[in-house]
Design an enzyme around this catalytic site. Structure first.
Site, mmCIF file in Angstrom:
data_model
loop_
_atom_site.group_PDB
_atom_site.id
_atom_site.type_symbol
_atom_site.label_atom_id
_atom_site.label_comp_id
_atom_site.label_asym_id
_atom_site.label_seq_id
_atom_site.Cartn_x
_atom_site.Cartn_y
_atom_site.Cartn_z
ATOM 1 N N ASN A 79 51.233 46.053 41.111
ATOM 2 C CA ASN A 79 52.651 46.027 40.735
ATOM 3 C C ASN A 79 52.837 46.548 39.307
ATOM 4 O O ASN A 79 53.962 46.591 38.809
ATOM 5 C CB ASN A 79 53.253 44.613 40.895
ATOM 6 N N LYS A 99 42.290 38.152 57.284
ATOM 7 C CA LYS A 99 42.131 37.456 58.573
ATOM 8 C C LYS A 99 42.698 38.292 59.710
ATOM 9 O O LYS A 99 42.059 38.466 60.752
ATOM 10 C CB LYS A 99 42.817 36.089 58.491
ATOM 11 N N TYR A 119 46.321 30.070 34.295
ATOM 12 C CA TYR A 119 45.301 30.991 34.819
ATOM 13 C C TYR A 119 44.173 30.202 35.483
ATOM 14 O O TYR A 119 43.795 30.468 36.624
ATOM 15 C CB TYR A 119 44.754 31.832 33.668
#
Ligand code: UDP
Length: 320
Positions: A34, A107, A147
């Protein structure tokens, strides 16, 4: 068939070096970023390459990718303390929601998943060096908690997908890394010191500089990540350089390597300015890399002097 690999944060410091490495290994690479801390410049040389695709996307949003995937590497996150303290919510979201989305994608595609975790899961460690069995000493509500806890959650989520869904997963606990493509203003110690020295400014040492870190050159780190990805090790693995220095040692090494106004006539020590130590700054950090050595025979090769010289050369060009 060429493996097809998706890297979140692929335009970041580590992500972009991984894109290069995987393309070299014959992968087709989809790079998501992004661009809040990543930079298109880091992958500009790959744009137009048949095996490379860049998608500007926030991994915490809806994530749909056409076609098969063999590997999903989750590297998106602000990672420098000044970045994640400036972007606390985004950092928590990419570690939690972003990890969930990336795991869900792996997945759905039956892909192997690699999480970029961190030595920050150990917080301000009370054991030294840090082994993977250590549970850590993290302040959840301190400025670094955004974080540290995001990455701890990401590890827990990754293990849950492994245990509950049988997903093939890997977790790398990455220690301090440096090299070309760090942002000059990312606030980390190596980029700060080199850029300050190149501008002839004093090096800003926080606290008394007695805190330690262990710095890994980026090519060694990427080699370690690649070996881990191809290994069978599901438990977290430390990837870093065990050679430990104080921050003050590092300042002197940078001054010596750069030379110039910070270093000449008045002597090295005058090129240093002491600043307050940030809250919760870990006092020591050194990886025990026994597990990586034993499981896939990896250890770093680049000495600090060589790595600093290569990084200085990169920042010198950037400054011009
Ligand atoms: N540091 C410093 N001067 C700077 C930037 C950082 O002395 O200009 C110190 C910081 O307080 C920490 C160490 O260097 O002890 C490493 O900081 P960095 O931000 O690179 O990463 P961290 O390992 O803390 O995540």
């Amino acid at each position: 068939m060429m493996p097809r690999t998706l890297i979140t944060g692929g335009a970041g410091f580590l992500g972009s070096h991984l894109c290069d490495r995987l393309i070299k290994e014959g992968h087709r690479v989809i790079c998501l970023d992004n661009l809040i801390t990543g930079m298109v410049e880091n992958v500009a040389h790959l744009i137009g390459h048949d095996a490379f695709r860049f998608i500007k996307l926030d991994v915490t949003e809806y994530l749909y990718i056409d076609g098969p995937l063999d590997y999903v590497l989750h590297f998106a996150s602000p990672a420098s303390p000044i970045d994640y303290q400036r972007l606390p919510i985004q950092t928590l979201k990419v570690g939690s929601l972003g990890t969930h989305k990336a795991l869900g994608l792996a997945k759905a595609k039956g892909a192997r998943f690699l999480l970029a975790s961190t030595s920050e899961v150990y917080g301000d460690p009370t054991i030294h060096p840090q082994r993977e069995e250590y549970w850590g000493n993290v302040n959840p509500v301190g400025p670094r908690g955004v974080y540290d806890e995001a990455k701890r959650f990401a590890e827990a989520m990754t293990m849950a997908y492994h245990r509950y869904h049988g997903l093939d997963t890997r977790i790398a606990r990455i220690f301090n890394t440096y090299g070309p493509r760090m942002r000059p203003n990312d606030g980390r110690v190596v980029s700060n010191f080199i850029n300050q020295a190149l501008r002839g400014e004093p090096l800003t040492v926080y606290g008394d500089g007695a805190q330690t870190r262990s710095f890994c050159y980026v090519s060694d780190l990427v080699e370690g990540l690649y070996c881990l990805l191809m290994s069978g090790e599901v438990n977290p693995v430390n990837i870093g350089n065990p050679k430990e220095f104080t921050v003050l040692d590092l300042a002197h090494m940078v001054l010596k390597a750069v030379g110039g106004p910070s270093a000449d006539s008045t002597g090295l020590a005058t090129g240093i300015e002491l600043r307050p130590l940030p809250v919760d700054d870990p006092r020591t950090r050194q990886p025990d890399i026994g597990l990586a050595q034993e499981r896939f025979g990896w250890e770093p090769k680049v000495q600090i002097a060589e790595g600093l010289a290569l990084t200085i050369e990169y920042f010198r060009k950037q400054l011009k």
